[in-house]
Design an enzyme around this catalytic site. Sequence first.
Site, mmCIF file in Angstrom:
data_model
loop_
_atom_site.group_PDB
_atom_site.id
_atom_site.type_symbol
_atom_site.label_atom_id
_atom_site.label_comp_id
_atom_site.label_asym_id
_atom_site.label_seq_id
_atom_site.Cartn_x
_atom_site.Cartn_y
_atom_site.Cartn_z
ATOM 1 N N CYS A 70 55.689 41.231 49.203
ATOM 2 C CA CYS A 70 54.280 41.073 49.586
ATOM 3 C C CYS A 70 53.728 42.376 50.157
ATOM 4 O O CYS A 70 54.026 42.739 51.301
ATOM 5 C CB CYS A 70 54.161 39.950 50.620
ATOM 6 N N CYS A 78 51.380 41.945 53.223
ATOM 7 C CA CYS A 78 52.069 41.626 54.485
ATOM 8 C C CYS A 78 52.786 42.856 55.034
ATOM 9 O O CYS A 78 52.749 43.120 56.227
ATOM 10 C CB CYS A 78 53.123 40.531 54.294
ATOM 11 N N ASP A 79 53.465 43.604 54.175
ATOM 12 C CA ASP A 79 54.406 44.619 54.668
ATOM 13 C C ASP A 79 53.986 46.062 54.421
ATOM 14 O O ASP A 79 54.609 46.975 54.967
ATOM 15 C CB ASP A 79 55.791 44.376 54.020
#
Length: 304
Positions: free
Chosen positions: A133, A136-137
Site C-alpha cells: 500500500c 499507507c507506507d
Amino acid sequence: MIYDVIIIGGGPSGMTSAIYSSRARLKTLLIEKAGCGGQIAITDNIENYPGFEQGINGFELATKMQTQATNFGTEFIYGEAVSFQLNDKIKKVILLDNKEYLAKTIIISSGASFKKLGIKGEQEFIGKGVSYCATCDGPFFRNKEIVVIGGGDSALQEALYLTKFAVKVNLIHRRNEFRAAKILQEKVFKEQKINVIFDSVVEEISGKDVLEQVTLKNIKTNTISQLSVNGVFIFVGWTPNTNFLNNQLKLNKQGYIITDDKMNTSIEGVFACGDVREKTLRQVVTAAGDGAIAANSAQHYLEK
Ligand SMILES: Cc1cc2nc3c(=O)[nH]c(=O)nc-3n(C[C@H](O)[C@H](O)[C@H](O)COP(=O)(O)OP(=O)(O)OC[C@H]3O[C@@H](n4cnc5c(N)ncnc54)[C@H](O)[C@@H]3O)c2cc1C
C-alpha cells in the site's frame, strides 16, 4: 428483523448498491469487515472517476459514498461475514462473532485482495520494508531508494505516486512491456526518478533487522544481481474474496463469482457486483455500475 437487502462489503460496489437500495426504500444493511472504501481507501488519487476533473483522493471518495448511503437510510455494521445459508427464501449471514442476520436478498460485493509473491523474505519483512500500500507506507520512504514490482495499472500508478517520497524508484517487471494503460506508461517513461527494469524478477528480499536488499534475476539471461534498497512495494495482482462462500455460488477457475449482466448469481435472490465477479475491467466506475444494477435487480426480485 428481516432485511430486504444485506450487502457484504463496503467498497465502491457495495456502497453504490447501498445508495440505490436504500433510496428505493428497501431495508438495507451493509456489513464491512474493515473500514468502508475497500481498495479505494488506500488509493491516493483516482484520476479516472467521472466528475472529478483534478482526480479525487480515494478515502475522500469513499467517505462521500458512505455519507450518501447513510443519508438514504443504509445501516452499517462492522464485522466479517464467515458463512451463509443462501438457498432458502430467507437467507442467513453469520459473522465471525457468531451474530446472525437475515435478509430476503443478499448482494456480495467483497472485492479482491492483493496477491503475495511468495518469495523468500517477503513475509518476514512485511512492515519492515515490504508493503502492498503506497498511500499507507509511502511517507516512510522519504529520500530512500525503493523497488516497485508489477506491470499493471496499480503498479505504475503507485510507482508514480512513490516518486513524491523516494529518491529513486526501481520498477521491476517480468515481461519486456507493461500491460498498464498507455497514459500511465507515458508518465512512467517520462519520470526521471523511475528506473524501469524489464525481463526481471525479484527472487529474494533480505536484510538484518530491516530490509536492505533484493536479489534480482534477469529471466532472459539468468543473470543474478543485488540491489540495495530500503523498501519493496508489491502490486502483482488480485485474488477474489470468495473463500467464505464455501462453494455455494458458481465460481470461475480463478474463484471469481459468475453472474449474468443483471448481477444474478447461480442462486435466486443472491447477487454479486464489483471486483469479486468475473468481468473484464475492475475499476471504481465499473464497480459502481455493477452495484447499481445489483440493487436494481434485488428490487425487481423482491417485487416479484
Ligand atoms: C492501489 C490501487 C489503485 C487503484 N486505482 C484505481 C484508479 O485510479 N481508478 C479506478 O477506477 N480504480 C482503481 N483501483 C481499483 C478499484 O479500487 C477497485 O476496482 C474497486 O475498489 C473495486 O470495488 P469493490 O467494491 O468491488 O471491491 P473492494 O474495493 O475490494 O471492496 C470490497 C470490500 O469488501 C470487504 N469485505 C471482503 N470480505 C468481506 C467479508 N467476508 N465480510 C465483510 N466485508 C468483507 C473488504 O474489507 C472491502 O472493504 C485501484 C486499486 C488499488 C488497490
